[in-house]
Design an enzyme around this catalytic site. Structure first.
Site, PDB file in Angstrom:
ATOM      1  N   ILE A   1      95.664  25.912  91.053  1.00 58.91           N
ATOM      2  CA  ILE A   1      96.404  26.638  92.085  1.00 58.91           C
ATOM      3  C   ILE A   1      95.773  28.004  92.313  1.00 58.91           C
ATOM      4  O   ILE A   1      95.756  28.520  93.420  1.00 58.91           O
ATOM      5  CB  ILE A   1      97.879  26.802  91.668  1.00 58.91           C
ATOM      6  CG1 ILE A   1      98.516  25.449  91.409  1.00 58.91           C
ATOM      7  CG2 ILE A   1      98.659  27.582  92.707  1.00 58.91           C
ATOM      8  CD1 ILE A   1      98.491  24.531  92.598  1.00 58.91           C
ATOM      9  N   ALA A   2      95.262  28.592  91.253  1.00 64.70           N
ATOM     10  CA  ALA A   2      94.620  29.905  91.334  1.00 64.70           C
ATOM     11  C   ALA A   2      93.598  30.010  90.220  1.00 64.70           C
ATOM     12  O   ALA A   2      93.745  29.406  89.163  1.00 64.70           O
ATOM     13  CB  ALA A   2      95.651  31.026  91.226  1.00 64.70           C
TER      14      ALA A   2
ATOM     15  N   SER B   1      90.215  35.906  86.286  1.00 62.59           N
ATOM     16  CA  SER B   1      89.056  36.320  85.515  1.00 62.59           C
ATOM     17  C   SER B   1      88.960  35.614  84.170  1.00 62.59           C
ATOM     18  O   SER B   1      87.874  35.261  83.736  1.00 62.59           O
ATOM     19  CB  SER B   1      89.089  37.834  85.310  1.00 62.59           C
ATOM     20  OG  SER B   1      90.350  38.224  84.818  1.00 62.59           O
ATOM     21  N   LEU B   2      90.086  35.381  83.512  1.00 65.17           N
ATOM     22  CA  LEU B   2      90.059  34.724  82.204  1.00 65.17           C
ATOM     23  C   LEU B   2      90.177  33.218  82.291  1.00 65.17           C
ATOM     24  O   LEU B   2      89.716  32.514  81.400  1.00 65.17           O
ATOM     25  CB  LEU B   2      91.207  35.241  81.324  1.00 65.17           C
ATOM     26  CG  LEU B   2      90.962  36.512  80.530  1.00 65.17           C
ATOM     27  CD1 LEU B   2      92.149  36.793  79.638  1.00 65.17           C
ATOM     28  CD2 LEU B   2      89.702  36.413  79.704  1.00 65.17           C
ATOM     29  N   GLY B   3      90.850  32.722  83.280  1.00 60.37           N
ATOM     30  CA  GLY B   3      91.081  31.285  83.331  1.00 60.37           C
ATOM     31  C   GLY B   3      91.547  30.850  84.703  1.00 60.37           C
ATOM     32  O   GLY B   3      91.397  31.580  85.685  1.00 60.37           O
ATOM     33  N   GLN B   4      92.120  29.662  84.743  1.00 58.34           N
ATOM     34  CA  GLN B   4      92.670  29.156  85.995  1.00 58.34           C
ATOM     35  C   GLN B   4      94.004  28.490  85.727  1.00 58.34           C
ATOM     36  O   GLN B   4      94.306  28.084  84.609  1.00 58.34           O
ATOM     37  CB  GLN B   4      91.696  28.201  86.677  1.00 58.34           C
ATOM     38  CG  GLN B   4      91.239  27.033  85.863  1.00 58.34           C
ATOM     39  CD  GLN B   4      89.984  26.383  86.467  1.00 58.34           C
ATOM     40  OE1 GLN B   4      89.102  27.051  87.008  1.00 58.34           O
ATOM     41  NE2 GLN B   4      89.896  25.058  86.350  1.00 58.34           N
ATOM     42  N   VAL B   5      94.806  28.383  86.786  1.00 60.17           N
ATOM     43  CA  VAL B   5      96.206  27.993  86.649  1.00 60.17           C
ATOM     44  C   VAL B   5      96.459  26.671  87.366  1.00 60.17           C
ATOM     45  O   VAL B   5      96.015  26.465  88.497  1.00 60.17           O
ATOM     46  CB  VAL B   5      97.126  29.091  87.234  1.00 60.17           C
ATOM     47  CG1 VAL B   5      98.585  28.682  87.121  1.00 60.17           C
ATOM     48  CG2 VAL B   5      96.878  30.403  86.522  1.00 60.17           C
TER      49      VAL B   5
ATOM     50  N   ASP C   1      98.357  46.866  83.782  1.00 58.14           N
ATOM     51  CA  ASP C   1      97.556  46.513  84.945  1.00 58.14           C
ATOM     52  C   ASP C   1      98.400  45.810  86.008  1.00 58.14           C
ATOM     53  O   ASP C   1      98.249  44.618  86.248  1.00 58.14           O
ATOM     54  CB  ASP C   1      96.392  45.614  84.525  1.00 58.14           C
ATOM     55  CG  ASP C   1      95.383  45.418  85.652  1.00 58.14           C
ATOM     56  OD1 ASP C   1      95.421  46.189  86.617  1.00 58.14           O
ATOM     57  OD2 ASP C   1      94.578  44.479  85.576  1.00 58.14           O
TER      58      ASP C   1
END
Length: 727
Positions: free
Chosen positions: A239-240, A243-247, A396
């Site tokens: 879905i998105a 920077s660290l991973g994907q969802v 952040d």
């Protein structure tokens, strides 16, 4: 539709924006098995705390997923199910804690930041270091050269969009560290032109993805279960991507709940380890050769790197989310998703699915019938509570981590990077604002000790003129008109001239507040964060019993022995804008301070001011009465000479009436505050029974009697000058 064995992957694909702050870097896994066992053992001790007498953990009953059984005595079930609710809550809590312990065990190998390891790892690989350095200098140098050519040829405006696209692509090609830099710039409309903002905003959720097969394999490897046994449905693609991973969006098989599943990028630690090594080396050069930067740059880099490495451990992020929810999600307009510990590890995080729109998508928010400025204000108030009340803050809050839900709530996402403000610093920051309002630059300079900006042996006297020069110009506008960036830039110019050492936590606070102001500027280019923040500061000053803030309030309200009623009125006007303000909370701390053992100096001022106010009320009423009677009666009262019987100038009468009217307005503000109850005055009746309070009352009555007697004598004797008696 695509399937993986019996697992369907046909979910709908609404926008979920779950983002991370930085890639983490490669680090040796320094946690020994013995250390991990100690952590898990400590957690198990917490998990196995004695349950209420009616609840026991044993071998009988129905086993839960963690292998524990809960036996419930019939006496607890009771009529109406009250006892059963208690049992269920305890059972759910026990199961959740057991699941969290298992998640901690799964995250035992998560890397941690170690500068020594990075030095050994990359110090022996000079060619890799040189190659990466050349790669960075080539990409950024080429971009800078193009900008220079555009400027020389007069085409810098025409090529803004083209250069913005090139910069975004350069950040992506350089990897996660530079993606993070781009994310920060995307929230600063006061720094970047609109074309750059639009392009860099894509770095929030439009990053390249990695293969789905690798993500699904990571889930199975981390959780130790086949995918189809965990989820009944899962989206076939991310879905998105962050920077660290994907969802991914999925539905849990055991409960049917819709969740977001974040999977860490493969090899992400290696991807940024070298960047941190290079940045740290640059920090050493800055410390050695750049004289105007007095802060320890390497220490700041290390602090930031440690927090970035914590993001590699999704279990830590889940614990951060739980703590954040406990502290701040008590407000009806703030939403924090729950964590599913059974399906969470160092590289896989499962949480509630949140439908929403990014906070910088103003048109989409307004289409839902919501007001962006209302959501921004919610974010500001929550951030102030984070920074100054509990001290645990989201470091952040970029647009991808803040969603506007259809219900009008502000949802916080991604808790990988968190920080804490020391308690003493929280009060010092509030006091610093008070000193700024008062233009008390000597007190402002003293605040830097409490903020750990200066060592105790540093003389602050040379700093005072620099503060005065800057703030006298800045404060020509009202505080509400000041821009946070203006203050930060101005203070920065002062800090660079003197031996300041900016603590790492303060750097994160500045980052958090500047990002927040950037978000606010999306809604309104003229929005002032300090103006929106002032109600919170006013409420804290009026209601917080902390001695430091009590002193700050007195300092704000008293000057040269006189009470500044206009300041109190302004504080009440602003404080009432904060939904948590109550008149009762504002009264009790002041009474406690006034009657305390150290309150004699304040009592002297209060007695004097009480006499002035009483005189203003009494004589003001007499003056109003005199002015309201027919002219014939006025002539009788003034013995037929048509002259006012009051032996005071018009200016003095006006000043007295102004004081009376202001006091009436202040009382009106208190009475009209939310949940006002006349019983609010009960503490006054109670404290009047105290010997010190009775003494105070006698002094007030005596002063009033003296003052009014002098006024009366003046009228009888027709003295030519106004009374000058003082209480």
């Amino acid at each position: 539709m695509r399937t993986m064995g019996p697992l369907s992957v046909s979910l709908s694909n609404p926008s979920l924006l779950v983002h991370n702050y930085n890639y983490a870097s490669n680090s040796r896994r320094v946690r020994s098995k013995r250390g991990i066992k100690r952590i898990i053992r400590a957690a198990l001790v917490e998990t196995t705390r004695p349950l209420p007498p009616s609840i026991s953990v044993g071998d009988g009953g129905s086993n839960n997923n963690n292998g524990y059984a809960i036996q419930v005595s019939s006496s607890v079930r009771g009529v109406g199910g009250g006892g059963s609710d208690v049992v269920n809550r305890e059972k759910d809590r026990a199961e959740e804690m057991q699941a969290e312990v298992k998640a901690m065990a799964r995250s035992a190998g998560a890397p941690i930041y170690s500068p020594d390891f990075l030095s050994r790892e990359y110090g022996s690989r000079p060619f890799k270091v040189i190659f990466r350095t050349v790669e960075i200098l080539t990409a950024l140098g080429t971009f800078a050269l193009k900008l220079l050519v555009d400027q020389r040829t007069g085409q810098i405006d025409q090529r803004k969009r083209q250069r913005a696209v090139e910069l975004r692509r350069s950040f992506i090609s350089l990897g996660p560290t530079f993606v993070k830099i781009g994310q920060g710039l995307s929230t600063r409309p006061d720094i970047c032109p609109p074309e750059y903002l639009e392009e860099l905003a894509e770095l929030q959720d439009a990053l390249p993805t990695f293969p789905d097969a690798e993500a699904f394999a990571c889930i199975e490897r981390e959780l130790g279960l086949p995918l189809e046994s965990i989820y009944s449905v899962m989206s076939p693609s991310p879905i998105a991507a962050a920077s660290l991973g994907q969802v991914y969006k999925a539905r849990l098989k055991y409960s049917g709940q819709v969740v977001a599943v974040k999977v860490q990028r493969p090899g992400i630690a290696e991807a940024i380890g070298l960047d941190f090594y290079l940045i740290r080396g640059l920090g050493f050069l800055i410390n050695k050769y750049v004289d105007f930067i007095s802060s320890d740059v390497v220490a700041l880099i290390d602090e930031f790197a440690r927090r970035v490495f914590q993001e590699l451990n999704y279990v830590q992020e889940g614990q951060n989310a739980r703590r954040f929810k406990k502290l701040y999600a008590d407000k009806e307009d703030v939403l924090v998703p729950d964590i599913f510990w059974d399906y969470t590890s160092a590289k896989v995080l499962t949480m509630d699915w949140v439908d929403g729109v990014k906070l910088n998508e103003q048109e989409a928010i307004e289409r839902q019938g919501l007001k962006l400025l209302d959501l921004v204000n919610t974010g500001i108030q929550c951030s102030l509570r984070q920074l100054l009340e509990y001290g645990y803050f989201h470091a952040d809050p970029h647009p991808g981590n803040l969603l506007a839900t259809p219900e009008g709530k502000l949802a916080f996402l991604d808790f990988g990077m968190m920080s804490e403000t020391p308690e003493e610093a929280r009060f010092a920051i509030i006091g610093h604002v008070v000193h700024m309002v008062n233009r008390d630059y000597e007190a402002m300079a003293q605040d830097y000790y409490a903020l750990d900006f200066l060592e105790p042996n540093v003389d602050v006297s040379p700093i005072v003129p620099a503060l005065k020069n800057f703030f006298d110009d800045a404060l020509n506008s009202t505080v509400s008109e000041l821009n946070f960036k203006t203050i930060v830039d101005g203070l920065g110019a002062v800090l660079y001239q003197y031996p300041f050492n900016v603590p790492a936590y303060y750097a994160l606070i500045l980052r958090s507040l500047t990002v927040l102001e950037g978000l606010a500027l999306y809604a309104d280019p003229n929005f002032k964060v300090l103006a929106a923040s002032y109600p919170y500061f006013a409420k804290r000053l009026l209601t917080d019993p902390n001695p430091y803030l009590r002193d700050a309030l007195i300092e704000l309200l008293f000057k040269d022995g006189r009470f500044r009623w206009n300041r109190l009125e302004n504080l009440l006007v602003q404080g009432r804008k904060d939904r948590d303000f109550t008149a009762k909370d504002a009264l009790q701390p002041v009474l406690k301070l006034l009657l305390g053992p150290d309150g004699e100096e304040l009592r002297v001022l209060v007695v004097k001011e009480a006499v002035y106010v009483t005189e203003a009320v009494v004589l003001g009423t007499v003056i109003d009465t005199y002015n309201s009677v027919p002219e014939v009666l006025r002539s009788v009262i003034s013995n037929g000479n048509g002259i006012s019987p009051f032996r005071m100038s018009t200016a003095e009468q006006d000043k007295m009436l102004e004081l009376r009217d202001r006091v009436y307005r202040i009382w009106g503000l208190l009475r009209s505050s939310e949940n006002f109850d006349p019983s609010i005055l009960q503490p006054i009746v109670q404290v009047l029974q105290d010997p010190e309070a009775r003494n105070l009352g006698e002094r007030v009555v005596g002063g009033i009697t003296q003052r009014l007697a002098a006024r009366l004598l003046q009228q009888v004797l027709r003295l030519p000058n106004p009374v000058s008696a003082s209480p």
